[in-house]
Design a protein around this motif. Structure first.
Motif, PDB file in Angstrom:
ATOM      1  N   TRP A 285     -12.930 -10.874   1.481  1.00  0.00           N
ATOM      2  CA  TRP A 285     -12.083 -10.927   0.291  1.00  0.00           C
ATOM      3  C   TRP A 285     -10.615 -10.692   0.634  1.00  0.00           C
ATOM      4  N   LEU A 286     -10.342 -10.291   1.866  1.00  0.00           N
ATOM      5  CA  LEU A 286      -8.973  -9.999   2.293  1.00  0.00           C
ATOM      6  C   LEU A 286      -8.464 -10.994   3.332  1.00  0.00           C
ATOM      7  N   ALA A 287      -9.337 -11.861   3.792  1.00  0.00           N
ATOM      8  CA  ALA A 287      -8.977 -12.766   4.880  1.00  0.00           C
ATOM      9  C   ALA A 287      -7.962 -13.812   4.427  1.00  0.00           C
ATOM     10  N   ASP A 288      -7.143 -14.243   5.385  1.00  0.00           N
ATOM     11  CA  ASP A 288      -6.220 -15.375   5.196  1.00  0.00           C
ATOM     12  C   ASP A 288      -5.156 -15.120   4.133  1.00  0.00           C
ATOM     13  N   GLU A 289      -4.807 -13.859   3.914  1.00  0.00           N
ATOM     14  CA  GLU A 289      -3.711 -13.576   2.981  1.00  0.00           C
ATOM     15  C   GLU A 289      -2.386 -13.877   3.669  1.00  0.00           C
ATOM     16  N   PRO A 290      -1.550 -14.756   3.107  1.00  0.00           N
ATOM     17  CA  PRO A 290      -0.284 -15.110   3.746  1.00  0.00           C
ATOM     18  C   PRO A 290       0.590 -13.887   4.014  1.00  0.00           C
ATOM     19  N   GLY A 291       1.157 -13.816   5.217  1.00  0.00           N
ATOM     20  CA  GLY A 291       2.059 -12.728   5.565  1.00  0.00           C
ATOM     21  C   GLY A 291       1.393 -11.528   6.188  1.00  0.00           C
ATOM     22  N   PHE A 292       0.069 -11.572   6.365  1.00  0.00           N
ATOM     23  CA  PHE A 292      -0.644 -10.413   6.906  1.00  0.00           C
ATOM     24  C   PHE A 292      -1.474 -10.827   8.113  1.00  0.00           C
ATOM     25  N   ASP A 293      -1.489  -9.957   9.109  1.00  0.00           N
ATOM     26  CA  ASP A 293      -2.230 -10.215  10.337  1.00  0.00           C
ATOM     27  C   ASP A 293      -3.633  -9.626  10.231  1.00  0.00           C
ATOM     28  N   GLY A 294      -4.407 -10.174   9.310  1.00  0.00           N
ATOM     29  CA  GLY A 294      -5.790  -9.780   9.175  1.00  0.00           C
ATOM     30  C   GLY A 294      -6.042  -8.769   8.069  1.00  0.00           C
ATOM     31  N   PRO A 295      -7.318  -8.528   7.753  1.00  0.00           N
ATOM     32  CA  PRO A 295      -7.692  -7.635   6.652  1.00  0.00           C
ATOM     33  C   PRO A 295      -7.198  -6.205   6.799  1.00  0.00           C
ATOM     34  N   ASP A 296      -7.198  -5.655   7.989  1.00  0.00           N
ATOM     35  CA  ASP A 296      -6.780  -4.263   8.157  1.00  0.00           C
ATOM     36  C   ASP A 296      -5.309  -4.062   7.816  1.00  0.00           C
ATOM     37  N   ALA A 297      -4.484  -5.035   8.180  1.00  0.00           N
ATOM     38  CA  ALA A 297      -3.064  -4.939   7.834  1.00  0.00           C
ATOM     39  C   ALA A 297      -2.886  -4.973   6.318  1.00  0.00           C
ATOM     40  N   LEU A 298      -3.671  -5.789   5.649  1.00  0.00           N
ATOM     41  CA  LEU A 298      -3.592  -5.873   4.195  1.00  0.00           C
ATOM     42  C   LEU A 298      -4.086  -4.577   3.555  1.00  0.00           C
ATOM     43  N   ARG A 299      -5.163  -4.005   4.102  1.00  0.00           N
ATOM     44  CA  ARG A 299      -5.651  -2.722   3.588  1.00  0.00           C
ATOM     45  C   ARG A 299      -4.577  -1.647   3.700  1.00  0.00           C
ATOM     46  N   ARG A 300      -3.896  -1.599   4.823  1.00  0.00           N
ATOM     47  CA  ARG A 300      -2.847  -0.579   5.007  1.00  0.00           C
ATOM     48  C   ARG A 300      -1.743  -0.738   3.971  1.00  0.00           C
ATOM     49  N   THR A 301      -1.406  -1.969   3.637  1.00  0.00           N
ATOM     50  CA  THR A 301      -0.339  -2.187   2.665  1.00  0.00           C
ATOM     51  C   THR A 301      -0.782  -1.758   1.271  1.00  0.00           C
ATOM     52  N   TYR A 302      -2.003  -2.064   0.896  1.00  0.00           N
ATOM     53  CA  TYR A 302      -2.524  -1.561  -0.383  1.00  0.00           C
ATOM     54  C   TYR A 302      -2.393  -0.037  -0.433  1.00  0.00           C
ATOM     55  N   ALA A 303      -2.839   0.627   0.615  1.00  0.00           N
ATOM     56  CA  ALA A 303      -2.817   2.087   0.639  1.00  0.00           C
ATOM     57  C   ALA A 303      -1.396   2.624   0.592  1.00  0.00           C
ATOM     58  N   GLU A 304      -0.479   1.980   1.305  1.00  0.00           N
ATOM     59  CA  GLU A 304       0.905   2.462   1.343  1.00  0.00           C
ATOM     60  C   GLU A 304       1.578   2.340  -0.018  1.00  0.00           C
ATOM     61  N   VAL A 305       1.363   1.206  -0.694  1.00  0.00           N
ATOM     62  CA  VAL A 305       1.992   1.020  -2.013  1.00  0.00           C
ATOM     63  C   VAL A 305       1.432   2.032  -3.009  1.00  0.00           C
ATOM     64  N   LEU A 306       0.135   2.252  -2.997  1.00  0.00           N
ATOM     65  CA  LEU A 306      -0.467   3.221  -3.914  1.00  0.00           C
ATOM     66  C   LEU A 306       0.004   4.639  -3.602  1.00  0.00           C
ATOM     67  N   ALA A 307       0.174   4.964  -2.323  1.00  0.00           N
ATOM     68  CA  ALA A 307       0.671   6.292  -1.956  1.00  0.00           C
ATOM     69  C   ALA A 307       2.101   6.488  -2.452  1.00  0.00           C
ATOM     70  N   GLU A 308       2.935   5.469  -2.285  1.00  0.00           N
ATOM     71  CA  GLU A 308       4.313   5.549  -2.761  1.00  0.00           C
ATOM     72  C   GLU A 308       4.352   5.708  -4.280  1.00  0.00           C
ATOM     73  N   ARG A 309       3.483   4.995  -4.965  1.00  0.00           N
ATOM     74  CA  ARG A 309       3.456   5.075  -6.428  1.00  0.00           C
ATOM     75  C   ARG A 309       2.954   6.441  -6.892  1.00  0.00           C
ATOM     76  N   ALA A 310       1.951   6.972  -6.234  1.00  0.00           N
ATOM     77  CA  ALA A 310       1.416   8.286  -6.612  1.00  0.00           C
ATOM     78  C   ALA A 310       2.471   9.372  -6.496  1.00  0.00           C
ATOM     79  N   ALA A 311       3.405   9.206  -5.587  1.00  0.00           N
ATOM     80  CA  ALA A 311       4.420  10.229  -5.358  1.00  0.00           C
ATOM     81  C   ALA A 311       5.495  10.262  -6.437  1.00  0.00           C
ATOM     82  N   VAL A 312       5.657   9.163  -7.182  1.00  0.00           N
ATOM     83  CA  VAL A 312       6.789   9.098  -8.115  1.00  0.00           C
ATOM     84  C   VAL A 312       6.420   8.788  -9.559  1.00  0.00           C
ATOM     85  N   ILE A 313       5.199   8.280  -9.788  1.00  0.00           N
ATOM     86  CA  ILE A 313       4.897   7.730 -11.109  1.00  0.00           C
ATOM     87  C   ILE A 313       4.841   8.797 -12.195  1.00  0.00           C
ATOM     88  N   SER A 314       4.548  10.039 -11.837  1.00  0.00           N
ATOM     89  CA  SER A 314       4.352  11.081 -12.850  1.00  0.00           C
ATOM     90  C   SER A 314       5.550  11.244 -13.771  1.00  0.00           C
TER      91      SER A 314
END
Length: 274
Positions: free
Chosen positions: A215-244
């Motif tokens: 479900w994560l394969a072949d996403e433009p701009g990403f070098d494989g599923p693991d890179a895409l997973r890291r970006t999901y996690a990073e964006v959510l971490a950044e949002r958790a820090a400020v959204i409150s």
């Protein structure tokens, strides 16, 4: 890690959802609501369901248990509806199942009362995942055995449809003025103090790991599923820090009044859902 099961019988479509999910039985003798990879919204809807559903469960919110479901299109041969047949034919392979809650009722804010603490937790969580689909128009919540359950997280993390703006979206405010729980005096500050510290890098890494590679394969701009997973996690971490500090609930936003209807903001008090 999500359990993997195999669909054995297609029972009936659920026409309330735009993606036409269906109730199916599986080889573990369980009954599930299946979301299909062949639906018009595409696989990113299923990615969002997994990440947000698993995150919600890990934060202590009630979300039906998820499972990966193998589907052989042959089980749709007896379905008389051509639209359903086409959907099943297009969805062979791995799909997503959600535990079916028999006898559950759609949440009605005029019939069920929600406590300020629980309302605050749900709104904070929806702000974190940028859920645009939990309004009074379409609550996407069920009441089951007297408790509130959250469903349908496909319309979340809308920034993953345009990755160029994802980082900027991490700090975007969340207007909950028309959230279905806005009128229950949600204690968002208490929810933030409770939940934000739980959204750690370790937790997010575990949650995104539940998304299948295919479900994560072949996403433009990403070098494989693991890179895409890291970006999901990073964006959510950044949002958790400020959204409150960036959540607006049932108040005017700039020159715009609350969009919740008068019948909701002025509704009578009812027995609380514990």
């Amino acid at each position: 890690m999500l359990t993997e099961v195999t669909a054995t019988r297609y029972v009936t479509p659920l026409r309330e959802g735009g993606s036409l999910p269906g109730i199916v039985e599986a080889d573990d003798l369980g009954t599930y609501v299946m979301k299909f990879t062949g639906a018009g919204q595409g696989r990113k809807t299923l990615v969002a369901e997994v990440i947000c559903g698993q995150l919600g469960r890990r934060l202590g919110l009630r979300v039906p248990e998820l499972a990966l479901m193998q589907l052989d299109p042959v089980i749709g041969l007896g379905e008389p509806d051509e639209e359903v047949q086409d959907l099943i034919k297009a969805s062979g392979g791995l799909n997503l199942g959600m535990d079916y809650l028999p006898g559950s009722l759609g949440f009605d804010p005029l019939a069920f009362e929600v406590g300020a603490a629980e309302a605050g937790r749900v709104i904070w969580f929806d702000a974190l995942i940028n859920n645009v689909d939990r309004s009074w128009r379409n609550p996407n919540m069920l009441v089951w055995h007297g408790q509130l359950w959250l469903i349908d997280h496909g319309a979340t993390m809308i920034w993953h449809h345009s990755w160029r703006g994802a980082r900027a979206a991490a700090g975007k405010p969340y207007d909950a003025s028309d959230h279905v729980l806005a009128s229950f005096a949600p204690d968002v500050a208490a929810a933030a103090a409770e939940l934000a510290p739980l959204v750690t890098e370790e937790l997010l890494a575990e949650v995104v790991a539940d998304v299948p590679d295919e479900w994560l394969a072949d996403e433009p701009g990403f070098d494989g599923p693991d890179a895409l997973r890291r970006t999901y996690a990073e964006v959510l971490a950044e949002r958790a820090a400020v959204i409150s500090d960036r959540i607006t609930v049932g108040e005017r936003t700039g020159d715009t009044a609350s969009r919740a209807p008068e019948w909701l903001t002025g509704r009578p008090r009812r027995k609380a859902v514990k």
